[in-house]
Design a protein around this motif. Structure first.
Motif, PDB file in Angstrom:
ATOM      1  N   ILE A 183       0.882  -1.287   0.160  1.00 50.59           N
ATOM      2  CA  ILE A 183       0.036   0.039  -0.033  1.00 50.59           C
ATOM      3  C   ILE A 183       0.801   1.279   0.055  1.00 50.59           C
ATOM      4  N   ASP A 184       0.644   2.143  -0.743  1.00 55.85           N
ATOM      5  CA  ASP A 184       1.466   3.364  -1.079  1.00 55.85           C
ATOM      6  C   ASP A 184       0.798   4.261  -0.074  1.00 55.85           C
ATOM      7  N   TYR A 185       1.091   4.040   1.226  1.00 57.08           N
ATOM      8  CA  TYR A 185       0.667   4.858   2.286  1.00 57.08           C
ATOM      9  C   TYR A 185       1.220   6.397   1.972  1.00 57.08           C
ATOM     10  N   GLY A 186       2.540   6.482   1.900  1.00 57.18           N
ATOM     11  CA  GLY A 186       3.339   7.653   1.634  1.00 57.18           C
ATOM     12  C   GLY A 186       2.776   8.667   0.432  1.00 57.18           C
ATOM     13  N   GLY A 187       2.627   7.903  -0.693  1.00 60.50           N
ATOM     14  CA  GLY A 187       1.826   8.622  -1.744  1.00 60.50           C
ATOM     15  C   GLY A 187       0.366   9.220  -1.381  1.00 60.50           C
ATOM     16  N   ALA A 188      -0.472   8.179  -0.858  1.00 62.43           N
ATOM     17  CA  ALA A 188      -1.843   8.729  -0.271  1.00 62.43           C
ATOM     18  C   ALA A 188      -1.691   9.902   0.597  1.00 62.43           C
TER      19      ALA A 188
END
Length: 516
Positions: free
Chosen positions: A200-205
């Protein structure tokens, strides 16, 4: 003729109905509140915060949609979908119980967090339950609920506000959601599947959400609440630039980015996202501020104002259906975004002559043109997006075009909503004085139902101020439509694929109705 699932059993149509009901809730709630907004603002006060009632819901849903999809892969699609509905229900209950505008905005964000998982969760489960060879009928069923939500949303919102309370525009979700939860919990039995180790791209989100919120605040506050040279605006600008730059950097390195940068290497794809952003801004602004004019100036009830918007909704849906049929027939699509941009310009300018003396039937009929223009652009940008992306990127592409439309709507309604509030307050101040203007606009003393009881001078001032505010929104919409019209000429007529990629089914955030 019976249709059967992958295991040879009859397809669970009741289970599919529960999934469609969950999708319907997500579509409906973005529209049902529009006709209730004038009453909500009159009850709770805070005209300046009105755009955030819509924006908070949209931002939360847009930011969490890709995360819900990955959570379904990690922890099971059925459990994740049930969690999303439950969170949506909690947000609906709290929104209906709100006592001031700040609470309503916060609880709408909670509702949006759940809504982000409704569409993606339903489509993911359908993809497991229904084999590709039987997906055509379900695509048609999904396509039907979109126009029902588009047309029924304003009408249901108006009827509930008229006969019960604006709070029921949120409470109505509770029984519908309960039925969906019951069906999904008891009727959906997914085959055991290997858990995907999705990243999951938490940083991008997080960076994308920060950038969107900051840009929305800039659009709503800049030049009105704060001057453009104020420390608050300058700080927000710096945070926005850093967030956007950080998002681009993170997406370039992420294993599974929310928006793969390689998509934007295609010229048509990039132009389609620009057009999707612009049509989202026009669509959300016009559909949320026309009911203000219909109720305050035309004296329409919330339900009647929903009826008066039917030409706009039918124009939009008719254009989408006709465009899909024509493109399927001859494979040519470049003319439709160009025509759509032209119709949006003409539609916005056609609405500018609206004043306090315009007949309601005339005001209603004039919305048809801008609705048709929006429908042409929405349909064509979705098709161009899917035609421009590689098969491996179908999911990301379909999510991106919807995300850009949502971001456009959020920024558009913040920017043009701020313009509406400023022009309305200026108009009231010019006729009644600053103190009376603040009392009416911010103090929560003004609802459409109370307008007939005001002194004649005050009533006339309110009608003229609301009309002036709407003119500001329409001028802004016309400017955005001009930009869309200019950008659409840059699209190249790339031949359409003979058929969709076999592995690409409906993806998170994509309205199936726009992919026929």
């Amino acid at each position: 003729m019976a249709h059967h699932g992958p295991d040879g059993r009859r397809l669970p149509y009741l289970a599919v109905f529960g999934l469609l009901l969950g999708m319907f809730l997500a579509m409906l709630d973005g529209l049902i509140v529009g006709t209730a907004l004038p009453t909500i603002v009159g009850d709770l006060g805070g005209l300046d915060h009105l755009p955030w009632v819509v924006t908070a819901y949209m931002l939360a849903g847009a930011a969490t949609t890709p995360i819900w999809g990955k959570l379904g892969d990690l922890y099971g699609r059925k459990a994740t979908f049930i969690t999303a509905i439950a969170l949506f229900q909690v947000g609906s209950l709290l929104s209906g119980a709100s006592q001031d505008m700040s609470q309503l905005i916060a609880f709408r964000a909670v509702q949006g967090l759940g809504a982000g998982g409704l569409m993606v969760g339903a489509l993911a489960i359908i993809g497991v339950l229904v084999p590709p060879r039987h997906s055509g009928r379900l695509q048609s069923m999904i396509g039907v609920i979109m126009p029902i939500a588009y047309i029924g949303g304003p009408l249901v919102g108006g009827l509930l506000t008229d006969h019960l309370s604006w709070r029921w525009t949120f409470y109505v979700n509770l029984p519908l959601g309960a039925v969906a939860l019951l069906i999904i919990a008891t009727r959906i039995h997914l085959p055991p599947a290997e858990r995907v180790r999705a990243r999951i791209d938490y940083g991008g989100a997080a960076l994308l959400t920060t950038a969107i919120v900051v840009l929305t605040l800039l659009a709503g506050w800049g030049g009105s609440t704060y001057s453009w040279s104020s420390p608050q605006i300058l700080t927000l600008t710096a945070v926005g630039i850093l967030s956007l730059a950080g998002f681009v950097a993170v997406e370039r390195r992420a294993a599974e980015p929310i928006i793969p940068p390689r998509l934007f290497h295609d010229r048509n794809f990039t132009l389609a996202q620009i057009l999707s952003f612009l049509v989202g801004a026009v669509m959300l602004s016009v559909t949320n501020y026309l009911p203000q004019y219909m109720q305050f100036v035309q004296g329409a009830s919330p339900a009647a104002s929903g009826m008066l918007l039917l030409p706009l909704m039918f124009g939009m849906l008719g254009a989408q259906l006709l465009t899909g049929r024509l493109i399927s027939g001859n494979g040519r699509y470049r003319v439709y975004p160009i025509l759509g941009g032209a119709l949006m310009i003409a539609g916005a300018l056609a609405l500018l002559p609206l004043d306090v003396d315009t007949a309601p039937v005339t005001a209603s009929a004039l919305t048809l043109v801008i609705g048709a223009g929006m429908g042409l652009v929405v349909q064509s940008t979705t098709l161009i997006t899917m035609n421009s992306a590689d098969p491996r990127d179908m999911g990301a592409a379909s999510g991106t075009v919807t995300l850009l439309r949502t971001i456009g709507g959020s920024l558009g309604i913040a920017l043009l909503g701020g313009l509406y509030a400023g022009r309305m307050r200026d108009g009231l101040g010019a006729h009644l004085g600053p103190a009376a203007a603040d009392q009416l606009a911010v103090g929560g003393d003004l609802t459409p139902a109370l307008l007939p009881g005001l002194p004649a001078q005050a009533g006339d001032a309110v009608r003229m101020a609301v009309t002036g505010g709407l003119h500001g929104v329409l001028i802004g919409a016309a400017v955005l439509a001009v930009i869309a019209f200019a950008a659409s000429w840059l699209i190249r007529e790339v031949p359409l694929r003979d058929g969709p990629p076999t592995q690409a089914g409906p993806e998170p955030g994509t309205h199936a109705a726009t992919r026929r």
